[in-house]
Design a protein around this motif. Sequence first.
Motif, PDB file in Angstrom:
ATOM      1  N   TYR A  16     -12.384  -6.192   6.256  1.00  0.00           N
ATOM      2  CA  TYR A  16     -12.744  -6.103   4.847  1.00  0.00           C
ATOM      3  C   TYR A  16     -11.538  -5.750   3.984  1.00  0.00           C
ATOM      4  CZ  TYR A  16     -15.004  -4.493   0.596  1.00  0.00           C
ATOM      5  OH  TYR A  16     -15.349  -4.304  -0.699  1.00  0.00           O
ATOM      6  N   ARG A  17     -10.957  -4.610   4.199  1.00  0.00           N
ATOM      7  CA  ARG A  17      -9.820  -4.203   3.369  1.00  0.00           C
ATOM      8  C   ARG A  17      -8.609  -3.858   4.230  1.00  0.00           C
ATOM      9  NH1 ARG A  17     -12.106  -0.526  -1.602  1.00  0.00           N
ATOM     10  NH2 ARG A  17     -13.342  -2.181  -2.527  1.00  0.00           N
ATOM     11  N   GLU A  18      -8.415  -4.610   5.239  1.00  0.00           N
ATOM     12  CA  GLU A  18      -7.280  -4.385   6.118  1.00  0.00           C
ATOM     13  C   GLU A  18      -6.524  -5.695   6.282  1.00  0.00           C
ATOM     14  OE1 GLU A  18      -8.607  -2.995   9.844  1.00  0.00           O
ATOM     15  OE2 GLU A  18      -9.841  -1.409   9.015  1.00  0.00           O
ATOM     16  N   ILE A  19      -5.231  -5.584   6.415  1.00  0.00           N
ATOM     17  CA  ILE A  19      -4.424  -6.755   6.731  1.00  0.00           C
ATOM     18  C   ILE A  19      -4.119  -6.669   8.220  1.00  0.00           C
ATOM     19  CG2 ILE A  19      -2.242  -7.924   6.366  1.00  0.00           C
ATOM     20  CD1 ILE A  19      -2.233  -6.882   3.526  1.00  0.00           C
TER      21      ILE A  19
END
Length: 78
Positions: A16-19
Amino acid sequence: MNNQPVRFSSHGEWSYREIKHEPNKYYTLTAEIFGGIAWWWFLYRMWHDYHHLIGHFEYPDPSKWTDEELGIPTDDYD
């Protein structure tokens, strides 16, 4: 206990909000170059062809308009 299965997309594990990995430097550089060209083109055209926004003609002087042009009836109008 959580019984939800782990969901995977076609590109590996979904985040979701991770690279998960660094973006390709070639694509990053290409995007920066095209973005710079786009901004240069926009600013260049706004500087040299600003008449597209403000018009090609001088703004008329309202003090020179006649009463007829303004729609004001004459003084003897009843």
